[in-house]
Design an enzyme around this catalytic site. Structure first.
Site, PDB file in Angstrom:
ATOM      1  CG  PHE A 124      -2.078   0.825   1.130  1.00 19.04           C
ATOM      2  CD1 PHE A 124      -3.475   0.098   0.801  1.00 19.04           C
ATOM      3  CD2 PHE A 124      -2.107   1.877   1.276  1.00 19.04           C
ATOM      4  CE1 PHE A 124      -4.619   0.834   0.896  1.00 19.04           C
ATOM      5  CE2 PHE A 124      -3.261   2.838   1.208  1.00 19.04           C
ATOM      6  CZ  PHE A 124      -4.384   2.231   1.086  1.00 19.04           C
ATOM      7  CB  ALA A 181       0.566  -0.434   7.436  1.00 16.36           C
ATOM      8  CB  ALA A 215       3.945   4.712   3.687  1.00 19.35           C
ATOM      9  CB  ILE A 275      -0.612   8.873   3.456  1.00 13.55           C
ATOM     10  CG1 ILE A 275       0.588   8.213   3.352  1.00 13.55           C
ATOM     11  CG2 ILE A 275      -0.789  10.516   3.102  1.00 13.55           C
ATOM     12  CD1 ILE A 275       1.042   8.348   1.918  1.00 13.55           C
ATOM     13  CB  ALA A 293     -11.183  11.682   2.837  1.00  8.57           C
ATOM     14  CB  THR A 294     -12.344   7.806   6.154  1.00  4.14           C
ATOM     15  OG1 THR A 294     -11.347   6.940   5.937  1.00  4.14           O
ATOM     16  CG2 THR A 294     -13.237   7.992   4.746  1.00  4.14           C
ATOM     17  CG  HIS A 305      -9.346   2.796   6.864  1.00  4.29           C
ATOM     18  ND1 HIS A 305     -10.315   1.540   7.226  1.00  4.29           N
ATOM     19  CD2 HIS A 305      -8.576   2.169   5.812  1.00  4.29           C
ATOM     20  CE1 HIS A 305      -9.592   0.684   6.725  1.00  4.29           C
ATOM     21  NE2 HIS A 305      -8.556   0.903   5.992  1.00  4.29           N
TER      22      HIS A 305
HETATM   23  N1  INI Z   1      -2.605   0.495   4.426  1.00  2.03           N
HETATM   24  C1  INI Z   1      -1.341   1.305   4.676  1.00  2.03           C
HETATM   25  O1  INI Z   1      -0.141   0.648   4.619  1.00  2.03           O
HETATM   26  N2  INI Z   1      -1.423   2.662   4.457  1.00  2.03           N
HETATM   27  C2  INI Z   1      -2.509   3.365   4.344  1.00  2.03           C
HETATM   28  O2  INI Z   1      -2.538   4.637   4.346  1.00  2.03           O
HETATM   29  C3  INI Z   1      -3.842   2.503   4.491  1.00  2.03           C
HETATM   30  N3  INI Z   1      -5.268   3.282   4.401  1.00  2.03           N
HETATM   31  O3  INI Z   1      -5.092   4.440   4.785  1.00  2.03           O
HETATM   32  O4  INI Z   1      -6.023   2.683   4.218  1.00  2.03           O
HETATM   33  C4  INI Z   1      -3.603   1.121   4.494  1.00  2.03           C
HETATM   34  N4  INI Z   1      -4.933   0.285   4.384  1.00  2.03           N
HETATM   35  C5  INI Z   1      -4.938  -1.163   4.189  1.00  2.03           C
HETATM   36  C6  INI Z   1      -4.753  -1.783   5.092  1.00  2.03           C
HETATM   37  O5  INI Z   1      -3.375  -1.748   5.839  1.00  2.03           O
HETATM   38  C7  INI Z   1      -4.923  -3.459   5.190  1.00  2.03           C
HETATM   39  O6  INI Z   1      -4.208  -3.876   4.201  1.00  2.03           O
HETATM   40  C8  INI Z   1      -6.281  -3.688   4.547  1.00  2.03           C
HETATM   41  O7  INI Z   1      -7.097  -3.261   5.634  1.00  2.03           O
HETATM   42  C9  INI Z   1      -6.541  -5.264   4.592  1.00  2.03           C
HETATM   43  O8  INI Z   1      -6.504  -5.853   5.635  1.00  2.03           O
END
Ligand code: INI
Length: 154
Positions: free
Chosen positions: A22, A56, A80, A82, A85-86, A88
Site C-alpha cells: 500500500f 501496514a 506508509a 498516510i 479523508a476518513t 481509517h
Molecule cells: N494500508 C497502508 O499501508 N497505508 C494506508 O495508508 C492505508 N489506508 O489508509 O487505508 C492502508 N490500508 C490497508 C490496510 O493496511 C490493510 O492492508 C487492509 O485493511 C486489509 O487488511
C-alpha cells in the site's frame, strides 16, 4: 563499569524486512533507504530477505513470523500510512504501531519501526528520501545497532 553498545557492522548478520505494498511509491523508497544502510554497513545481499504484505495492517503478523523464525538477527518493518479523508488511516496507524511494539517486546531479536504516518503526501515524500531523510535508512541503522547489542547482551 560495563557499557554495552551495539556496533554499526552488519557483516555476517541476517535481516528480514517486512514491507507493505500500500502506497508503494513511498514504501519502495523506504526499502531503497533500508537496503542502502544495510549494504553500506557490509550486509551481504544473500543475508537479506524481503517479505511484501498488502498493507501496514499486515506488518505485525508477518514481522512476528520472521522474528520468531530463528532465521534473522533483526527484522525491519517498513510501511506508509498516510492521513486520508476518513478515520481509517488513524485506526490502522495506531494498531500497526501497537502491533509492532508488541512483536518487538516479545521477540528475542530486535524489530525496528520504519513505518511513517504522515498527514500529507508531501510529508511522506520528505520522510522517504528527501528533506527529512529516509526513515527506512534510519530503521535499518537501528536494526544493525540493536542486532549487535543483542549479541553482546546474550
Ligand atoms: N494500508 C497502508 O499501508 N497505508 C494506508 O495508508 C492505508 N489506508 O489508509 O487505508 C492502508 N490500508 C490497508 C490496510 O493496511 C490493510 O492492508 C487492509 O485493511 C486489509 O487488511
Amino acid at each position: 563499569m560495563k557499557i554495552y553498545e551495539g556496533k554499526l557492522n552488519a557483516a555476517g548478520l541476517k535481516f528480514g524486512i517486512v514491507i507493505s505494498r500500500f502506497n508503494d511509491f513511498i514504501t519502495r523508497k523506504l526499502l531503497e533507504g533500508a537496503l542502502d544502510a544495510l549494504k553500506r554497513n557490509s550486509a551481504a545481499e544473500e543475508d537479506i530477505a524481503v517479505a511484501w504484505v498488502p498493507g501496514a495492517w499486515e506488518i505485525p503478523s508477518a514481522a512476528a513470523r520472521m522474528a520468531n523464525s530463528g532465521s534473522y538477527d533483526a527484522v525491519i518493518c517498513l510501511g506508509a500510512v498516510i492521513k486520508g479523508a476518513t478515520a481509517h488511516w488513524q485506526y490502522i496507524s495506531a494498531q500497526v504501531t501497537r502491533g509492532i511494539a508488541a512483536v518487538a517486546a516479545g521477540a528475542s531479536v530486535p524489530v525496528s519501526y520504519g513505518v511513517i504516518t504522515p498527514d500529507t503526501l508531501e510529508q511522506a515524500i520528505e520522510r522517504a528520501g528527501t528533506k527529512a531523510g529516509n526513515k527506512g535508512f534510519d530503521a535499518a541503522m537501528a536494526a544493525i545497532e540493536m542486532a549487535n547489542l543483542f549479541k553482546e547482551l546474550a
